[in-house]
Design an enzyme around this catalytic site. Sequence first.
Site, mmCIF file in Angstrom:
data_model
loop_
_atom_site.group_PDB
_atom_site.id
_atom_site.type_symbol
_atom_site.label_atom_id
_atom_site.label_comp_id
_atom_site.label_asym_id
_atom_site.label_seq_id
_atom_site.Cartn_x
_atom_site.Cartn_y
_atom_site.Cartn_z
ATOM 1 N N GLY A 1 0.836 -1.205 0.000
ATOM 2 C CA GLY A 1 0.000 0.000 0.000
ATOM 3 C C GLY A 1 0.869 1.252 0.000
ATOM 4 O O GLY A 1 1.992 1.248 -0.528
ATOM 5 N N SER A 2 0.368 2.293 0.678
ATOM 6 C CA SER A 2 0.977 3.630 0.528
ATOM 7 C C SER A 2 2.406 3.769 1.044
ATOM 8 O O SER A 2 3.064 4.760 0.727
ATOM 9 C CB SER A 2 0.098 4.656 1.231
ATOM 10 O OG SER A 2 -1.157 4.666 0.621
ATOM 11 N N THR A 3 2.885 2.837 1.856
ATOM 12 C CA THR A 3 4.280 2.956 2.317
ATOM 13 C C THR A 3 5.233 2.890 1.110
ATOM 14 O O THR A 3 6.358 3.371 1.171
ATOM 15 C CB THR A 3 4.649 1.822 3.305
ATOM 16 O OG1 THR A 3 4.178 0.590 2.779
ATOM 17 C CG2 THR A 3 4.058 2.060 4.675
ATOM 18 N N LYS B 1 4.901 4.528 -1.535
ATOM 19 C CA LYS B 1 4.982 5.845 -2.196
ATOM 20 C C LYS B 1 6.329 6.530 -1.959
ATOM 21 O O LYS B 1 6.801 7.271 -2.805
ATOM 22 C CB LYS B 1 3.845 6.741 -1.703
ATOM 23 C CG LYS B 1 2.494 6.361 -2.285
ATOM 24 C CD LYS B 1 1.367 7.147 -1.648
ATOM 25 C CE LYS B 1 0.020 6.624 -2.154
ATOM 26 N NZ LYS B 1 -1.086 7.051 -1.310
#
Lengths: 100, 578
Positions: free
Chosen positions: B289-291, B293
């Site tokens: 997920g967003s980690t 990014k």
Amino acid sequence: MAQKKNIKNRATSKPSSLVWIMLILLIMGEFFLYAWSRVQCTRMGYEITREENKYKNQMNMRNNLQIELSRLKSPKRISLIAKTRLGLIRPAPKQTVIIR
Amino acid sequence: MKFDNHKQISRRAAIIGIMFAGLFIMIGIRVIFLQTVQGPWLSKKAANQYEKSVIIRGKRGIIFDAAHREMAVSIQATSLAAYPGRIKNKNEAARKLSNILKIRFKNLRRKLETGRSFVWLKRQATPRQVQAVKALNLKGIGFIPEFNRFYPNKTLGAQVLGFSGIDGRGLEGLEFYYNAYLKGSERKIRVLTDALGRQFDTGQTNANGLGGNNIILTIDGNIQYITETALEEAAKKYNAESGIAIVMAPATGAILAMAHYPFFNPNAFNSFSRDRWRNRSITDSFEPGSTMKIFSAAAALDSGICDPNTIFYCENGEYRIGRNIIHDTKPHGWLSVQQIIKVSSNIGTVKVAEKVGGRSLYNLFKKFGFGNKTGVDCPGESTGSLSFYNKWSNIDKGTISFGQGVSVSALQLTSAAAAIANDGILMKPYLVQAITDQNGRLIQNFSPQKIHQVISARTARDLKRIMETVMTEGGTGVLAALEGYTVCGKTGTAQKVSTHGGYSKDKYIASFLGFAPAKKPEIVILVILDEPKKEHYGGIVAGPAFKKIAHQTLQYLNFTPLRQKKHQRVLAENEVSG
């Protein structure tokens, strides 16, 4: 002349029997000494085995005590005691002063 | 007449003499035969009666934590065995033994009635059971000393340590991986026994030199406890299925803690399901997920295409790529790279990735270690999955940039973040720092290993600044901000892949990845919670656990909080002026 020879023989036969007796006693003594040393050797062997077992048992006990110590020092247990028995709480960053 | 008698006597004497001479000759021949031909065989036969073979086993080595506290030790235990041939009343013996050993009478009787000469009754029986069986004074029962593995801290670091089986062989975790070093060796010796069966010292029964080697971990028992407690608290609060937390020293790659919830007790590993035994932070992969990014941002900054202030239009919350629409949790207009990470905009990250290009993105992800094994000294490591950039469609490129369509292990993610914290240098993670012999003499030392420079030190500094803003007001990681320490972090909220295809609407993986203190990071922490129930955002679910671990670990490691430094400076100035 013959009588003289007999006296001489008797004189020489006396010490030789003594030597024989001494020799037999010496050999017997040696046998006893040998048997005694063998018995001592066996006895010492048993003693060494007994002491070694004692040493092993004590080493086991030391090992078990060390394990018990590490179990008692486990962070979970200490933390629980600190919180419940001693009523301690973790300090906030403001409350911490590190002395170097 | 007299002459005849004399002659007869002489003849008889001669016959008897010849007979005796013959007998002596026969005895002589027999003696020669026994001494020469049958000598070795007879000696062996005699020796078998007063000598017996004993196998001496060395103790399995100890596993210590970084502070030399015992994590796994071997203790002497007694196993009970039976020699059925020597037991007269098997029924009676089975009845008596079943009460003490808590084994069914039928099973015990079956064991005793087998035709075998030796059967195990109970391996590693408790001392109380051994005493009770000894008190029965039964013939044909053997008390065999063995070593039993014991984990004094019970569940602490259980999945990392693993466990060893009843025969002293490592079966899981480090016990399995380092089995060749830990296991003790065996020696078969012959000891003298007397008529009563007592052993007589031959000076060989000493097991010195047979013990296995000890291993010293990088894991610190206290940090492990701090991590496990915070993870358990978060998992229980949000009713999560499971959780993982890792603490790593970025400068060395040494793993300080590796926690897995739910826990299991390796002292009774059979009472727990096999799922709990696994070191999931190494063996399992998940969509981050967003980690992810921050690594996409790293690609953009390191390639020189963007800087932290380069702005991208975030399409007010909806962005179409082909037939797919990408959403943001909140609509955003123009955002800089720094703001994209701060508010965790999916669309902004996709736009950044489009500018960087699939090839550069893939290459940098690979350099960070995604899709490769980290080489950590633990069995069953997963590579995760990162498909080759040629196979990426436009939507893949977009989703991979924000952590969908790519899977990583928890350790890969921590290790990659550690590279950012360590000025762009990727270090090889490791769990064992040294191997010593049973007397504590060093055999092998494992020093930190640099893999390569992933990004420039400048890019790493920019990323740290960006990640610091995540913790500030308006960022997704405010709940993880620490009082007294600066923190860099990134939240992650990933939808789980549904069993019916596509992504599940109600199953998430919440995570928080960060390091502290921001200027010179000492610890990198990853917290992952699988399927939290009440909330699912990484910042809300995993953030507070990160905060707790970071705060307590920095305190434990004696890192001075910032405010105290300022306070001390003020005090020092006053002293000088006063």
